[in-house]
Design a protein around this motif. Sequence first.
Motif, PDB file in Angstrom:
ATOM      1  N   GLU A   1       0.829  -1.208   0.000  1.00 54.79           N
ATOM      2  CA  GLU A   1       0.000   0.000   0.000  1.00 54.79           C
ATOM      3  C   GLU A   1       0.862   1.257   0.000  1.00 54.79           C
TER       4      GLU A   1
ATOM      5  N   TRP B   1       2.240   1.620  -3.420  1.00 51.35           N
ATOM      6  CA  TRP B   1       1.186   2.084  -4.339  1.00 51.35           C
ATOM      7  C   TRP B   1       0.974   3.590  -4.197  1.00 51.35           C
ATOM      8  N   ARG B   2       0.933   4.075  -2.955  1.00 51.74           N
ATOM      9  CA  ARG B   2       0.769   5.513  -2.745  1.00 51.74           C
ATOM     10  C   ARG B   2       1.944   6.293  -3.340  1.00 51.74           C
TER      11      ARG B   2
END
Length: 109
Positions: free
Chosen positions: A61, A64-65
């Motif tokens: 995550e 991804w950010r």
Amino acid sequence: MERRPSLAKQIRHDLLAVGKVPLLLLGAVLVSAIAVVLMTQSTRNLIAKQDALLDQRETLEVEWRNQLLEENSLSEHSHVESVARNAFGMIRPTQKNEVIVKRPLSTNP
């Protein structure tokens, strides 16, 4: 003098003749204890695997950010314009450089 049976034979006789129910209960207790140990170990392994997967999810995550931030920064108009100028030597067209191409709206065969 009367001969007495050995202690081991006497215990075996008592267990098989008189103590069948306690012997079966002892066996059931041992089997259930082993089952509890195996299930506890299995649960611990699954919890450890879940923790590892949650850590991996969190890492992905964050990555991804970061990818989204990088994509947004690279797609900004000023960045695209500077890359076009520096890497490809492109410039903004002036009125003298513009060419207007006209074509007919419909073609009849």
